[in-house]
Write a protein that holds these residues in place. Structure first.
Motif, PDB file in Angstrom:
ATOM      1  N   MET A 143       0.814  -1.210   0.000  1.00  0.00           N
ATOM      2  CA  MET A 143       0.000   0.000   0.000  1.00  0.00           C
ATOM      3  C   MET A 143       0.853   1.269   0.000  1.00  0.00           C
ATOM      4  O   MET A 143       0.503   2.256  -0.648  1.00  0.00           O
TER       5      MET A 143
ATOM      6  N   VAL B 197       3.924   1.581  -1.291  1.00  0.00           N
ATOM      7  CA  VAL B 197       4.519   1.692  -2.619  1.00  0.00           C
ATOM      8  C   VAL B 197       3.470   2.150  -3.630  1.00  0.00           C
ATOM      9  O   VAL B 197       3.702   3.068  -4.434  1.00  0.00           O
ATOM     10  N   PHE B 198       2.281   1.558  -3.554  1.00  0.00           N
ATOM     11  CA  PHE B 198       1.202   1.945  -4.455  1.00  0.00           C
ATOM     12  C   PHE B 198       0.819   3.411  -4.233  1.00  0.00           C
ATOM     13  O   PHE B 198       0.660   4.180  -5.188  1.00  0.00           O
ATOM     14  N   GLY B 199       0.716   3.803  -2.976  1.00  0.00           N
ATOM     15  CA  GLY B 199       0.362   5.184  -2.651  1.00  0.00           C
ATOM     16  C   GLY B 199       1.384   6.170  -3.192  1.00  0.00           C
ATOM     17  O   GLY B 199       1.029   7.204  -3.765  1.00  0.00           O
ATOM     18  N   ASN B 200       2.662   5.868  -3.023  1.00  0.00           N
ATOM     19  CA  ASN B 200       3.709   6.751  -3.548  1.00  0.00           C
ATOM     20  C   ASN B 200       3.631   6.853  -5.063  1.00  0.00           C
ATOM     21  O   ASN B 200       3.827   7.936  -5.632  1.00  0.00           O
ATOM     22  N   LEU B 201       3.334   5.729  -5.705  1.00  0.00           N
ATOM     23  CA  LEU B 201       3.203   5.728  -7.160  1.00  0.00           C
ATOM     24  C   LEU B 201       2.052   6.639  -7.597  1.00  0.00           C
ATOM     25  O   LEU B 201       2.206   7.463  -8.510  1.00  0.00           O
ATOM     26  N   VAL B 202       0.903   6.521  -6.935  1.00  0.00           N
ATOM     27  CA  VAL B 202      -0.242   7.382  -7.266  1.00  0.00           C
ATOM     28  C   VAL B 202       0.139   8.857  -7.071  1.00  0.00           C
ATOM     29  O   VAL B 202      -0.103   9.701  -7.941  1.00  0.00           O
ATOM     30  N   ASP B 203       0.755   9.157  -5.936  1.00  0.00           N
ATOM     31  CA  ASP B 203       1.196  10.535  -5.666  1.00  0.00           C
ATOM     32  C   ASP B 203       2.081  11.071  -6.784  1.00  0.00           C
ATOM     33  O   ASP B 203       1.834  12.133  -7.338  1.00  0.00           O
TER      34      ASP B 203
END
Lengths: 89, 88, 89, 88, 89, 88
Positions: free
Chosen positions: D25, D27-33
């Motif tokens: 989550m 890593v995914f969150g940073n990617l979205v950001d």
């Protein structure tokens, strides 16, 4: 909790521990926030010197005082206005 | 820690140790972020250059001095604020 | 723990699990920190291309190596100087 | 995992699964950001433009390639460091 | 879990609670991420005004819609490509 | 919360309260970060200036308005997305 808690007038162990823990977390977060913000505001990022200059040291002291004042001001305003507007909902 | 039994105090102490470890890791992590971002900029080689190593070393020393200084101020200001609140 | 631990020479289950968990967390944090920093240093933010260029790939490899070296250097310095100055207090 | 009983191993495994979910989550969150910040810039409409959609898609592909590559380097460097430490 | 779970067809309490908790955490993280990104994109940082301007308000509404679309697009792409490439390994 | 026993619901509710406290702290912390970073810039004195105090106050009001507005949009979009998923 206050509505349905009439059967247990004493907070449980878990609740007492959580309350103390929470208070310490608030203080710890405030501390690390202050370090981050005041480093950003006051410390030269080229790192040509390893020691804090006089100017940087004075800036850090003042930044710390301003951070506390701002923190308290913001908390009070949030309590006043947030209660009225349902902040965080 | 008034109002806690011996068992509760032990439990609390364990949690505080866990919290301290976590906090140390946060502070350490931020220091690595800051110093690496500020000092390492040359990607023509795999090894840190002398300039980069020197910059990192000064950055660590200065960050520690910053934390010590701000820690002192924080303790003073927190004590003053607590005293202020109890007067009310 | 080492001062008052004479009554229980064996670490408890919870302690053993916490130790393994902690080590893995340190590695995981280091990993995600490296991704963040090296992406910032090496990857072009316009995203005109969906694949890594040769230059970006080489930069990432070197950045990873430098990150490990820096991480170790910083850890060692903190252990040396931090012990003397009471870092983190 | 030497030194752990079967029950301890099970408990540890559950915690590691929880940790993996949490890490994914992050890593995914940073990617979205990152990708949203880099690609979305036009607020004259409510729907993503073709340019924004294309940019997001390339950003995701490139971020995954970055993570795969850095994951390989991390594993190599970590193994080398561990070997180095055991020699001492 | 699906491979070795034949001995216990029912999820345990802890598992059910964890599933609900997890779903709520995903939504909460998405929410706070949206606040951070759309504030950055739309709100003037000089704070000369305490109220949102018409332009800022409209920008926030559109940013929220774009954020949801982007979030879904990215999730779907990751599921498609990530399954093939072993993303996160 | 279908499929949970009464005891499970109670346990879940306690966790959700804990989560809400945590989330409020995150939101509050980000607000402090943003407003302090945007408004406080003069380190020739220890006390906040009138300009800084005014800026902080407007920043807090505006941040709350932003959160209220985005909270409404989030609820609408989330409801629409959930409805969309159930149609499939």
């Amino acid at each position: 909790m206050s509505l349905f808690g009439f059967g247990r007038p004493q907070p449980t162990s878990a609740e007492k521990i959580a309350a103390v823990e929470n208070e310490l977390r608030v203080v710890a977060e405030m501390h690390s926030r202050m370090i981050k913000l005041c480093t950003l505001k006051c410390v030269d990022k080229t790192y040509r010197e390893g020691e804090l200059s006089k100017g940087e040291s004075v800036c850090l002291d003042r930044c710390a005082a301003k951070f506390f004042e701002a923190h308290q001001t913001i908390s009070e305003q949030l309590q006043r206005e947030g209660a009225a507007r349902g902040f965080g909902a | 820690m008034e109002g806690l039994t011996a068992a509760e105090s032990r439990e609390l102490e364990q949690r505080l140790q866990k919290r301290q470890v976590k906090e140390f890791m946060t502070v350490f992590g931020n220091l690595v972020d800051n110093c690496f971002a500020a000092c390492v900029d040359d990607f023509t080689s795999r090894a840190l250059s002398g300039r980069e190593t020197g910059c990192l070393s000064r950055c660590v020393t200065k960050s520690m001095a910053t934390q010590t200084r701000l820690g002192e101020r924080f303790a003073e200001l927190n004590a003053a604020m607590t005293a202020e609140m109890q007067k009310r």
